[in-house]
Write a protein that holds these residues in place. Sequence first.
Motif, PDB file in Angstrom:
ATOM      1  N   LEU A  31       1.157 -11.381  -9.264  1.00 21.60           N
ATOM      2  CA  LEU A  31       1.841 -11.917  -8.092  1.00 21.60           C
ATOM      3  C   LEU A  31       0.829 -12.640  -7.206  1.00 21.60           C
ATOM      4  O   LEU A  31      -0.383 -12.511  -7.421  1.00 21.60           O
ATOM      5  CB  LEU A  31       2.496 -10.773  -7.309  1.00 21.60           C
ATOM      6  CG  LEU A  31       3.496  -9.912  -8.096  1.00 21.60           C
ATOM      7  CD1 LEU A  31       3.822  -8.636  -7.325  1.00 21.60           C
ATOM      8  CD2 LEU A  31       4.760 -10.703  -8.385  1.00 21.60           C
ATOM      9  N   PRO A  32       1.286 -13.385  -6.201  1.00 25.39           N
ATOM     10  CA  PRO A  32       0.326 -14.052  -5.307  1.00 25.39           C
ATOM     11  C   PRO A  32      -0.665 -13.096  -4.656  1.00 25.39           C
ATOM     12  O   PRO A  32      -1.799 -13.477  -4.366  1.00 25.39           O
ATOM     13  CB  PRO A  32       1.234 -14.717  -4.262  1.00 25.39           C
ATOM     14  CG  PRO A  32       2.520 -14.964  -4.987  1.00 25.39           C
ATOM     15  CD  PRO A  32       2.672 -13.795  -5.912  1.00 25.39           C
ATOM     16  N   PHE A  33      -0.254 -11.840  -4.431  1.00 29.76           N
ATOM     17  CA  PHE A  33      -1.137 -10.866  -3.784  1.00 29.76           C
ATOM     18  C   PHE A  33      -1.649  -9.803  -4.751  1.00 29.76           C
ATOM     19  O   PHE A  33      -2.299  -8.856  -4.331  1.00 29.76           O
ATOM     20  CB  PHE A  33      -0.402 -10.173  -2.623  1.00 29.76           C
ATOM     21  CG  PHE A  33       0.879  -9.484  -3.046  1.00 29.76           C
ATOM     22  CD1 PHE A  33       0.853  -8.221  -3.604  1.00 29.76           C
ATOM     23  CD2 PHE A  33       2.103 -10.112  -2.882  1.00 29.76           C
ATOM     24  CE1 PHE A  33       2.025  -7.584  -3.993  1.00 29.76           C
ATOM     25  CE2 PHE A  33       3.276  -9.489  -3.275  1.00 29.76           C
ATOM     26  CZ  PHE A  33       3.233  -8.229  -3.824  1.00 29.76           C
ATOM     27  N   GLN A  34      -1.370  -9.954  -6.049  1.00 29.44           N
ATOM     28  CA  GLN A  34      -1.749  -8.912  -7.010  1.00 29.44           C
ATOM     29  C   GLN A  34      -2.077  -9.529  -8.361  1.00 29.44           C
ATOM     30  O   GLN A  34      -1.342 -10.399  -8.847  1.00 29.44           O
ATOM     31  CB  GLN A  34      -0.592  -7.915  -7.149  1.00 29.44           C
ATOM     32  CG  GLN A  34      -0.803  -6.848  -8.217  1.00 29.44           C
ATOM     33  CD  GLN A  34       0.355  -5.864  -8.284  1.00 29.44           C
ATOM     34  OE1 GLN A  34       0.583  -5.094  -7.359  1.00 29.44           O
ATOM     35  NE2 GLN A  34       1.103  -5.900  -9.383  1.00 29.44           N
ATOM     36  N   GLU A  35      -3.166  -9.081  -8.963  1.00 28.68           N
ATOM     37  CA  GLU A  35      -3.543  -9.521 -10.302  1.00 28.68           C
ATOM     38  C   GLU A  35      -3.743  -8.308 -11.199  1.00 28.68           C
ATOM     39  O   GLU A  35      -4.186  -7.247 -10.734  1.00 28.68           O
ATOM     40  CB  GLU A  35      -4.834 -10.345 -10.259  1.00 28.68           C
ATOM     41  CG  GLU A  35      -4.690 -11.674  -9.561  1.00 28.68           C
ATOM     42  CD  GLU A  35      -5.950 -12.516  -9.636  1.00 28.68           C
ATOM     43  OE1 GLU A  35      -6.950 -12.018 -10.222  1.00 28.68           O
ATOM     44  OE2 GLU A  35      -5.946 -13.644  -9.128  1.00 28.68           O
ATOM     45  N   CYS A  36      -3.413  -8.487 -12.468  1.00 29.79           N
ATOM     46  CA  CYS A  36      -3.630  -7.438 -13.463  1.00 29.79           C
ATOM     47  C   CYS A  36      -4.431  -8.061 -14.604  1.00 29.79           C
ATOM     48  O   CYS A  36      -3.865  -8.519 -15.611  1.00 29.79           O
ATOM     49  CB  CYS A  36      -2.305  -6.877 -13.965  1.00 29.79           C
ATOM     50  SG  CYS A  36      -2.472  -5.545 -15.188  1.00 29.79           S
ATOM     51  N   VAL A  83      -5.275  -5.728  -5.702  1.00 31.36           N
ATOM     52  CA  VAL A  83      -4.243  -6.020  -4.714  1.00 31.36           C
ATOM     53  C   VAL A  83      -4.902  -6.571  -3.454  1.00 31.36           C
ATOM     54  O   VAL A  83      -5.805  -5.954  -2.895  1.00 31.36           O
ATOM     55  CB  VAL A  83      -3.424  -4.759  -4.363  1.00 31.36           C
ATOM     56  CG1 VAL A  83      -2.304  -5.112  -3.387  1.00 31.36           C
ATOM     57  CG2 VAL A  83      -2.849  -4.126  -5.624  1.00 31.36           C
ATOM     58  N   ILE A  84      -4.450  -7.739  -3.033  1.00 32.31           N
ATOM     59  CA  ILE A  84      -4.949  -8.353  -1.799  1.00 32.31           C
ATOM     60  C   ILE A  84      -3.736  -8.787  -0.996  1.00 32.31           C
ATOM     61  O   ILE A  84      -3.163  -9.851  -1.243  1.00 32.31           O
ATOM     62  CB  ILE A  84      -5.867  -9.563  -2.077  1.00 32.31           C
ATOM     63  CG1 ILE A  84      -7.009  -9.170  -3.001  1.00 32.31           C
ATOM     64  CG2 ILE A  84      -6.410 -10.139  -0.768  1.00 32.31           C
ATOM     65  CD1 ILE A  84      -7.857 -10.337  -3.447  1.00 32.31           C
ATOM     66  N   ARG A  85      -3.324  -7.979  -0.068  1.00 30.27           N
ATOM     67  CA  ARG A  85      -2.151  -8.302   0.739  1.00 30.27           C
ATOM     68  C   ARG A  85      -2.522  -9.281   1.854  1.00 30.27           C
ATOM     69  O   ARG A  85      -3.549  -9.133   2.522  1.00 30.27           O
ATOM     70  CB  ARG A  85      -1.575  -7.037   1.362  1.00 30.27           C
ATOM     71  CG  ARG A  85      -0.969  -6.079   0.343  1.00 30.27           C
ATOM     72  CD  ARG A  85       0.432  -6.485  -0.038  1.00 30.27           C
ATOM     73  NE  ARG A  85       0.997  -5.550  -1.025  1.00 30.27           N
ATOM     74  CZ  ARG A  85       2.248  -5.590  -1.453  1.00 30.27           C
ATOM     75  NH1 ARG A  85       3.059  -6.526  -1.020  1.00 30.27           N
ATOM     76  NH2 ARG A  85       2.682  -4.716  -2.332  1.00 30.27           N
ATOM     77  N   ALA A  86      -1.665 -10.274   2.054  1.00 31.45           N
ATOM     78  CA  ALA A  86      -1.859 -11.211   3.161  1.00 31.45           C
ATOM     79  C   ALA A  86      -1.520 -10.520   4.482  1.00 31.45           C
ATOM     80  O   ALA A  86      -0.883  -9.459   4.505  1.00 31.45           O
ATOM     81  CB  ALA A  86      -0.973 -12.432   2.961  1.00 31.45           C
ATOM     82  N   VAL A 258       4.950  -2.881 -10.162  1.00 28.87           N
ATOM     83  CA  VAL A 258       5.093  -2.961 -11.618  1.00 28.87           C
ATOM     84  C   VAL A 258       6.293  -3.811 -12.004  1.00 28.87           C
ATOM     85  O   VAL A 258       6.192  -4.713 -12.833  1.00 28.87           O
ATOM     86  CB  VAL A 258       5.213  -1.549 -12.231  1.00 28.87           C
ATOM     87  CG1 VAL A 258       5.527  -1.635 -13.731  1.00 28.87           C
ATOM     88  CG2 VAL A 258       3.920  -0.762 -12.019  1.00 28.87           C
ATOM     89  N   ALA A 259       7.450  -3.540 -11.407  1.00 30.31           N
ATOM     90  CA  ALA A 259       8.671  -4.254 -11.814  1.00 30.31           C
ATOM     91  C   ALA A 259       9.664  -4.254 -10.662  1.00 30.31           C
ATOM     92  O   ALA A 259       9.571  -3.443  -9.736  1.00 30.31           O
ATOM     93  CB  ALA A 259       9.290  -3.581 -13.044  1.00 30.31           C
ATOM     94  N   TRP A 260      10.626  -5.196 -10.747  1.00 31.69           N
ATOM     95  CA  TRP A 260      11.733  -5.162  -9.799  1.00 31.69           C
ATOM     96  C   TRP A 260      13.015  -5.595 -10.475  1.00 31.69           C
ATOM     97  O   TRP A 260      13.016  -6.219 -11.539  1.00 31.69           O
ATOM     98  CB  TRP A 260      11.441  -5.992  -8.553  1.00 31.69           C
ATOM     99  CG  TRP A 260      11.215  -7.475  -8.764  1.00 31.69           C
ATOM    100  CD1 TRP A 260      12.062  -8.374  -9.342  1.00 31.69           C
ATOM    101  CD2 TRP A 260      10.055  -8.226  -8.353  1.00 31.69           C
ATOM    102  NE1 TRP A 260      11.517  -9.634  -9.322  1.00 31.69           N
ATOM    103  CE2 TRP A 260      10.289  -9.568  -8.721  1.00 31.69           C
ATOM    104  CE3 TRP A 260       8.872  -7.903  -7.699  1.00 31.69           C
ATOM    105  CZ2 TRP A 260       9.361 -10.577  -8.475  1.00 31.69           C
ATOM    106  CZ3 TRP A 260       7.959  -8.899  -7.451  1.00 31.69           C
ATOM    107  CH2 TRP A 260       8.206 -10.220  -7.824  1.00 31.69           C
TER     108      TRP A 260
END
Length: 293
Positions: A31-36, A83-86, A258-260
């Motif tokens: 995601l824009p704020f999360q990488e795996c 995780v890097i939250r804005a 993880v999922a939505w």
Amino acid sequence: MRYNIIHRTTYKYESPVTVGHYMARLEPRTLPFQECPWHELTIFPSPIERAERSDYFGNTNVYFEIEGSHQKLEVIARSLVEVIRAQPFDPASTPPWETIRDSCRSDVYNPATPAGELTFASTLIPVGVPYADYARPSFLPGRPILQGVCDLNRRIHRDFVFDPKATDAATPVEKVLKQRRGVCQDFAQVMIACLRSLGLPARYVSGYLETVPPPGVVKLVGADASHAWVSVYCGEVCGWMDADPTNDVLPSERHITVAWGRDFADVSPLRGVTTGAGEQRLKVAVDVLPDKD
């Protein structure tokens, strides 16, 4: 924040299983704020067939099939996640909640149209008057939508008691609303029912939450768990915003997505169909460990 995550699921069967078909959703999303950057799924016994695909919501699904007599299944997911939250939006700067509701209902395509499909009832989450009535004090006329979401988040945290013995995975949302007791899955689904009953788009999010033991207490191995929270569409500028009614917070770097989907049925970490088995015992152990490197 970087985390090493280990999610171990073990099934023990009363009688031998000859064939098992399973679906796993255990890989954290990018995601824009999360990488795996790294994920590994290990399965015992080894599957004879395994395939990976993205589902309708963009979650990674791994299908696998096991043949041959066995009385134990072990699935181990290991992930490295950053995780890097804005910085959060000022709730007062978000649009009035009626603007979002009306945009989702509009006959003319607009930025809110794709979110509109998540205003309807789903398999596990109904909509109706009781949920709208509970939500309405948080959504006064003209109130910015994120202010209303934060207030509803706070009220559920205040009014509901966390009680793992009060519900199970099949407990209806209607019962949870009446008894005001349950776990994170229940609180998330109640909140979604409330939001959708007002015409607001909301989705169910599954993931992990880093737990921190009290000072002087050693964190136990396998003591973490899967977690659930809510995401609400708050307009074109800020997009989808997460809210965690179990803890009365807007998720930050300690929440790992993880999922939505529409409800828990869309995101269950592991489900399957077996031939044989009889009674079965399930054990889940999760570790969310901050990466020291």
